[in-house]
Structure formats: C-alpha cells, structure tokens
Design a protein around this motif. Structure first.
Motif, mmCIF file in Angstrom:
data_model
loop_
_atom_site.group_PDB
_atom_site.id
_atom_site.type_symbol
_atom_site.label_atom_id
_atom_site.label_comp_id
_atom_site.label_asym_id
_atom_site.label_seq_id
_atom_site.Cartn_x
_atom_site.Cartn_y
_atom_site.Cartn_z
ATOM 1 N N SER A 291 0.956 -1.367 0.099
ATOM 2 C CA SER A 291 0.128 0.194 0.123
ATOM 3 C C SER A 291 0.820 1.226 -0.034
ATOM 4 O O SER A 291 0.327 2.281 -0.174
ATOM 5 C CB SER A 291 -0.892 -0.066 1.252
ATOM 6 O OG SER A 291 -0.222 -0.019 2.496
ATOM 7 N N GLN A 292 2.275 1.178 0.399
ATOM 8 C CA GLN A 292 3.103 2.355 0.436
ATOM 9 C C GLN A 292 3.826 2.728 -0.911
ATOM 10 O O GLN A 292 4.289 3.560 -1.148
ATOM 11 C CB GLN A 292 3.925 2.322 1.543
ATOM 12 C CG GLN A 292 3.571 2.072 2.804
ATOM 13 C CD GLN A 292 4.353 1.969 3.855
ATOM 14 O OE1 GLN A 292 5.199 0.864 3.841
ATOM 15 N NE2 GLN A 292 4.144 2.766 5.114
ATOM 16 N N VAL A 293 4.005 1.561 -1.607
ATOM 17 C CA VAL A 293 4.866 1.529 -2.938
ATOM 18 C C VAL A 293 4.124 2.768 -3.951
ATOM 19 O O VAL A 293 2.965 2.691 -4.132
ATOM 20 C CB VAL A 293 5.151 0.424 -3.584
ATOM 21 C CG1 VAL A 293 3.783 -0.221 -4.443
ATOM 22 C CG2 VAL A 293 6.332 0.527 -4.293
ATOM 23 N N GLN A 294 4.908 3.300 -4.682
ATOM 24 C CA GLN A 294 4.230 4.374 -5.702
ATOM 25 C C GLN A 294 4.895 4.270 -7.144
ATOM 26 O O GLN A 294 6.116 3.562 -7.231
ATOM 27 C CB GLN A 294 4.428 5.871 -5.271
ATOM 28 C CG GLN A 294 3.729 5.999 -3.925
ATOM 29 C CD GLN A 294 4.186 7.446 -3.376
ATOM 30 O OE1 GLN A 294 4.940 8.264 -4.130
ATOM 31 N NE2 GLN A 294 3.802 7.810 -2.194
ATOM 32 N N VAL A 295 4.247 4.581 -7.993
ATOM 33 C CA VAL A 295 4.855 4.598 -9.576
ATOM 34 C C VAL A 295 5.998 5.567 -9.478
ATOM 35 O O VAL A 295 6.433 6.321 -8.628
ATOM 36 C CB VAL A 295 3.638 5.171 -10.389
ATOM 37 C CG1 VAL A 295 4.446 5.446 -11.733
ATOM 38 C CG2 VAL A 295 2.466 4.427 -10.381
ATOM 39 N N TYR B 246 17.550 -3.303 -11.690
ATOM 40 C CA TYR B 246 16.567 -2.237 -11.111
ATOM 41 C C TYR B 246 15.552 -1.912 -12.266
ATOM 42 O O TYR B 246 15.988 -1.735 -13.468
ATOM 43 C CB TYR B 246 17.533 -1.131 -10.780
ATOM 44 C CG TYR B 246 18.272 -1.375 -9.509
ATOM 45 C CD1 TYR B 246 17.519 -1.508 -8.272
ATOM 46 C CD2 TYR B 246 19.555 -1.554 -9.491
ATOM 47 C CE1 TYR B 246 18.537 -1.725 -7.119
ATOM 48 C CE2 TYR B 246 20.286 -1.829 -8.436
ATOM 49 C CZ TYR B 246 19.736 -1.958 -6.986
ATOM 50 O OH TYR B 246 20.433 -2.216 -6.137
ATOM 51 N N ARG B 247 14.380 -2.020 -11.861
ATOM 52 C CA ARG B 247 13.219 -1.814 -12.718
ATOM 53 C C ARG B 247 12.207 -0.799 -11.923
ATOM 54 O O ARG B 247 12.014 -0.934 -11.106
ATOM 55 C CB ARG B 247 12.372 -2.932 -12.973
ATOM 56 C CG ARG B 247 13.045 -4.106 -13.588
ATOM 57 C CD ARG B 247 13.252 -4.033 -14.894
ATOM 58 N NE ARG B 247 13.746 -5.339 -15.473
ATOM 59 C CZ ARG B 247 13.922 -5.529 -16.617
ATOM 60 N NH1 ARG B 247 13.596 -4.520 -17.558
ATOM 61 N NH2 ARG B 247 14.622 -6.524 -17.270
ATOM 62 N N GLN B 248 11.945 0.267 -12.735
ATOM 63 C CA GLN B 248 11.270 1.240 -12.275
ATOM 64 C C GLN B 248 9.678 1.089 -12.477
ATOM 65 O O GLN B 248 9.327 0.665 -13.529
ATOM 66 C CB GLN B 248 11.454 2.467 -13.203
ATOM 67 C CG GLN B 248 10.741 3.818 -12.476
ATOM 68 C CD GLN B 248 11.397 5.336 -13.313
ATOM 69 O OE1 GLN B 248 11.768 5.237 -14.043
ATOM 70 N NE2 GLN B 248 11.196 6.253 -12.387
ATOM 71 N N LEU C 21 -0.172 -5.440 -8.263
ATOM 72 C CA LEU C 21 0.550 -5.805 -9.204
ATOM 73 C C LEU C 21 1.223 -5.063 -9.875
ATOM 74 O O LEU C 21 0.765 -3.628 -10.317
ATOM 75 C CB LEU C 21 -0.682 -6.552 -10.484
ATOM 76 C CG LEU C 21 0.082 -7.192 -11.394
ATOM 77 C CD1 LEU C 21 0.929 -8.687 -10.993
ATOM 78 C CD2 LEU C 21 -1.083 -7.778 -12.584
ATOM 79 N N LEU C 22 2.669 -4.844 -9.701
ATOM 80 C CA LEU C 22 3.510 -3.956 -10.428
ATOM 81 C C LEU C 22 3.961 -4.128 -11.805
ATOM 82 O O LEU C 22 4.225 -5.165 -12.161
ATOM 83 C CB LEU C 22 5.022 -3.730 -9.509
ATOM 84 C CG LEU C 22 4.761 -3.829 -8.171
ATOM 85 C CD1 LEU C 22 6.122 -3.857 -7.252
ATOM 86 C CD2 LEU C 22 3.744 -2.575 -7.764
ATOM 87 N N ARG D 219 13.323 4.524 -3.569
ATOM 88 C CA ARG D 219 12.535 5.600 -3.959
ATOM 89 C C ARG D 219 13.440 6.886 -4.008
ATOM 90 O O ARG D 219 14.578 6.994 -3.297
ATOM 91 C CB ARG D 219 11.486 5.914 -2.891
ATOM 92 C CG ARG D 219 11.889 6.268 -1.542
ATOM 93 C CD ARG D 219 10.707 6.441 -0.746
ATOM 94 N NE ARG D 219 11.113 6.920 0.502
ATOM 95 C CZ ARG D 219 10.149 6.911 1.620
ATOM 96 N NH1 ARG D 219 9.003 6.365 1.649
ATOM 97 N NH2 ARG D 219 10.847 7.144 2.764
ATOM 98 N N PRO D 220 12.925 7.908 -4.758
ATOM 99 C CA PRO D 220 13.676 8.943 -4.896
ATOM 100 C C PRO D 220 13.929 9.899 -3.585
ATOM 101 O O PRO D 220 13.041 9.670 -2.707
ATOM 102 C CB PRO D 220 12.879 9.917 -5.707
ATOM 103 C CG PRO D 220 11.934 8.985 -6.756
ATOM 104 C CD PRO D 220 11.836 7.795 -5.717
ATOM 105 N N ARG D 221 15.092 10.363 -3.256
ATOM 106 C CA ARG D 221 15.369 11.079 -2.195
ATOM 107 C C ARG D 221 14.497 12.370 -1.919
ATOM 108 O O ARG D 221 14.043 13.156 -2.617
ATOM 109 C CB ARG D 221 16.864 11.418 -1.583
ATOM 110 C CG ARG D 221 17.588 10.474 -2.061
ATOM 111 C CD ARG D 221 18.960 10.722 -1.731
ATOM 112 N NE ARG D 221 19.957 9.652 -2.001
ATOM 113 C CZ ARG D 221 21.090 9.551 -1.574
ATOM 114 N NH1 ARG D 221 21.632 10.342 -0.828
ATOM 115 N NH2 ARG D 221 21.615 8.499 -1.821
#
Length: 79
Positions: free
Chosen positions: A29-33, A43-45, A58-59, A77-79
């Motif tokens: 629930s915390q992960v974002q695009v 590493y996959r974005q 489902l990413l 995640r970006p800083r």
C-alpha cells in the motif's frame, strides 16, 4: 573436486542502486509509481500498478512482465 566449486563460489554482488534513490522497506500500500525494484539482478522502475485481492499490488514495468507484490519488500525511492 571440481563439482564443489559452485558450493564455495560467492554470489554476485547486486548492482549499484539508481542514482538519487534511497533504500526503504515498503508495504504494497506504500509503494508508488516511479519507485525502483531490484528483480533478477536488474533495477526496474514501476510504471503502473493495479490492486490485487488481499491488499497486494501488481507492479508493471517496461521490458518485463508484471510482479505480484504481496508482502513488504525493499524499494528504492527518490530522495
């Protein structure tokens, strides 16, 4: 004697994380695009997400099939 060489071989080091990111452990629930995930040594974005039954996600990525995230994993995640 040569058959045991793989047993003693060190696993390869993971590649350096994407520049400008920090490693955190996040729930589905915390992960974002635009966060990054290390899958199969690359590493996959995250480009898109869809909900899964039971609270998972489902990413979706460019150049790879989707990944079902059901438990907390390490995300970059970006800083």
């Amino acid at each position: 004697m040569g058959a045991n060489l793989k047993f003693w071989a060190r696993p390869p080091k993971p590649p350096k994380p994407p520049r400008g990111t920090v490693r955190v452990t996040l729930t589905p629930s915390q992960v974002q695009v635009d966060h990054w995930v290390l899958l199969s040594g690359v590493y996959r974005q995250i480009r898109n997400m869809t909900p899964l039954t039971g609270g998972g996600r489902l990413l979706h990525f460019d150049g790879r099939g989707p990944y079902a995230m059901r438990v907390p994993i390490q995300i970059y995640r970006p800083r």
